[in-house]
Design a protein around this motif. Structure first.
Motif, PDB file in Angstrom:
ATOM      1  N   PHE A  99       0.822  -1.210   0.000  1.00  0.00           N
ATOM      2  CA  PHE A  99       0.000   0.000   0.000  1.00  0.00           C
ATOM      3  C   PHE A  99       0.853   1.256   0.000  1.00  0.00           C
ATOM      4  O   PHE A  99       0.533   2.232  -0.657  1.00  0.00           O
ATOM      5  CB  PHE A  99      -0.925  -0.004   1.217  1.00  0.00           C
ATOM      6  CG  PHE A  99      -1.806   1.194   1.296  1.00  0.00           C
ATOM      7  CD1 PHE A  99      -2.872   1.350   0.434  1.00  0.00           C
ATOM      8  CD2 PHE A  99      -1.571   2.184   2.238  1.00  0.00           C
ATOM      9  CE1 PHE A  99      -3.690   2.465   0.507  1.00  0.00           C
ATOM     10  CE2 PHE A  99      -2.385   3.301   2.319  1.00  0.00           C
ATOM     11  CZ  PHE A  99      -3.436   3.434   1.443  1.00  0.00           C
ATOM     12  N   LEU A 100       1.984   1.246   0.717  1.00  0.00           N
ATOM     13  CA  LEU A 100       2.821   2.436   0.835  1.00  0.00           C
ATOM     14  C   LEU A 100       4.031   2.445  -0.090  1.00  0.00           C
ATOM     15  O   LEU A 100       4.841   3.353  -0.016  1.00  0.00           O
ATOM     16  CB  LEU A 100       3.290   2.598   2.281  1.00  0.00           C
ATOM     17  CG  LEU A 100       2.194   2.942   3.278  1.00  0.00           C
ATOM     18  CD1 LEU A 100       2.775   3.059   4.670  1.00  0.00           C
ATOM     19  CD2 LEU A 100       1.499   4.219   2.904  1.00  0.00           C
ATOM     20  N   SER A 101       4.151   1.476  -0.958  1.00  0.00           N
ATOM     21  CA  SER A 101       5.299   1.404  -1.854  1.00  0.00           C
ATOM     22  C   SER A 101       5.124   2.351  -3.040  1.00  0.00           C
ATOM     23  O   SER A 101       4.116   2.273  -3.759  1.00  0.00           O
ATOM     24  CB  SER A 101       5.459  -0.028  -2.364  1.00  0.00           C
ATOM     25  OG  SER A 101       6.417  -0.075  -3.381  1.00  0.00           O
ATOM     26  N   PRO A 102       6.090   3.241  -3.279  1.00  0.00           N
ATOM     27  CA  PRO A 102       5.979   4.136  -4.440  1.00  0.00           C
ATOM     28  C   PRO A 102       5.920   3.373  -5.764  1.00  0.00           C
ATOM     29  O   PRO A 102       5.280   3.814  -6.706  1.00  0.00           O
ATOM     30  CB  PRO A 102       7.242   4.995  -4.358  1.00  0.00           C
ATOM     31  CG  PRO A 102       7.631   4.962  -2.925  1.00  0.00           C
ATOM     32  CD  PRO A 102       7.231   3.609  -2.432  1.00  0.00           C
ATOM     33  N   ALA A 103       6.572   2.213  -5.843  1.00  0.00           N
ATOM     34  CA  ALA A 103       6.508   1.417  -7.065  1.00  0.00           C
ATOM     35  C   ALA A 103       5.078   0.936  -7.308  1.00  0.00           C
ATOM     36  O   ALA A 103       4.605   0.903  -8.452  1.00  0.00           O
ATOM     37  CB  ALA A 103       7.458   0.233  -6.969  1.00  0.00           C
ATOM     38  N   ALA A 104       4.388   0.567  -6.236  1.00  0.00           N
ATOM     39  CA  ALA A 104       2.998   0.133  -6.371  1.00  0.00           C
ATOM     40  C   ALA A 104       2.109   1.299  -6.790  1.00  0.00           C
ATOM     41  O   ALA A 104       1.146   1.110  -7.530  1.00  0.00           O
ATOM     42  CB  ALA A 104       2.501  -0.474  -5.062  1.00  0.00           C
ATOM     43  N   TRP A 105       2.428   2.496  -6.324  1.00  0.00           N
ATOM     44  CA  TRP A 105       1.653   3.671  -6.723  1.00  0.00           C
ATOM     45  C   TRP A 105       1.737   3.866  -8.232  1.00  0.00           C
ATOM     46  O   TRP A 105       0.749   4.156  -8.894  1.00  0.00           O
ATOM     47  CB  TRP A 105       2.147   4.922  -6.036  1.00  0.00           C
ATOM     48  CG  TRP A 105       1.994   4.940  -4.560  1.00  0.00           C
ATOM     49  CD1 TRP A 105       1.197   4.126  -3.803  1.00  0.00           C
ATOM     50  CD2 TRP A 105       2.655   5.800  -3.651  1.00  0.00           C
ATOM     51  NE1 TRP A 105       1.335   4.433  -2.479  1.00  0.00           N
ATOM     52  CE2 TRP A 105       2.227   5.467  -2.352  1.00  0.00           C
ATOM     53  CE3 TRP A 105       3.571   6.824  -3.803  1.00  0.00           C
ATOM     54  CZ2 TRP A 105       2.681   6.126  -1.224  1.00  0.00           C
ATOM     55  CZ3 TRP A 105       4.027   7.486  -2.677  1.00  0.00           C
ATOM     56  CH2 TRP A 105       3.580   7.138  -1.406  1.00  0.00           C
ATOM     57  N   ALA A 106       2.946   3.720  -8.774  1.00  0.00           N
ATOM     58  CA  ALA A 106       3.137   3.904 -10.211  1.00  0.00           C
ATOM     59  C   ALA A 106       2.364   2.844 -10.993  1.00  0.00           C
ATOM     60  O   ALA A 106       1.752   3.142 -12.020  1.00  0.00           O
ATOM     61  CB  ALA A 106       4.619   3.841 -10.549  1.00  0.00           C
ATOM     62  N   LYS A 107       2.382   1.600 -10.499  1.00  0.00           N
ATOM     63  CA  LYS A 107       1.645   0.536 -11.186  1.00  0.00           C
ATOM     64  C   LYS A 107       0.145   0.796 -11.136  1.00  0.00           C
ATOM     65  O   LYS A 107      -0.549   0.613 -12.121  1.00  0.00           O
ATOM     66  CB  LYS A 107       1.964  -0.812 -10.544  1.00  0.00           C
ATOM     67  CG  LYS A 107       3.347  -1.303 -10.850  1.00  0.00           C
ATOM     68  CD  LYS A 107       3.606  -2.638 -10.179  1.00  0.00           C
ATOM     69  CE  LYS A 107       5.035  -3.086 -10.412  1.00  0.00           C
ATOM     70  NZ  LYS A 107       5.328  -4.345  -9.709  1.00  0.00           N
TER      71      LYS A 107
END
Length: 87
Positions: free
Chosen positions: A66-74
């Motif tokens: 939830f807090l991973s910037p990589a996940a935000w981009a995905k």
């Protein structure tokens, strides 16, 4: 009961990190402020990991995703692709 204590520890860790914003305004010298900041960071990390141990591996993985910037981009790219397909 362990789940409540785990959640409390993680919330406490966020509160300890939030207290870092008040450290510059303490009526102490530079070394005192540095010590207070270090103590807050260490206490926050300890509280987070104790909470993580009590809650279990799955909860920590979900939190990290939830807090991973990589996940935000995905997520962002998936949302924009979904919008493009709708038009």
């Amino acid at each position: 009961m362990a789940k409540r204590i785990g959640i409390f520890c993680i919330v406490l860790s966020f509160a300890l990190y939030a207290l870092l914003l008040a450290v510059p305004f303490l009526p102490a010298g530079s070394s005192g402020k540095a010590g207070a900041a270090a103590a807050l960071v260490i206490a926050g990390e300890v509280a987070f990991w104790i909470g993580g141990l009590l809650l279990g591996r799955e909860v920590i993985k979900k939190y990290r995703r939830f807090l991973s910037p990589a996940a935000w981009a995905k997520r962002k790219s998936a949302e924009t692709q979904g919008e493009k397909e709708q038009t």
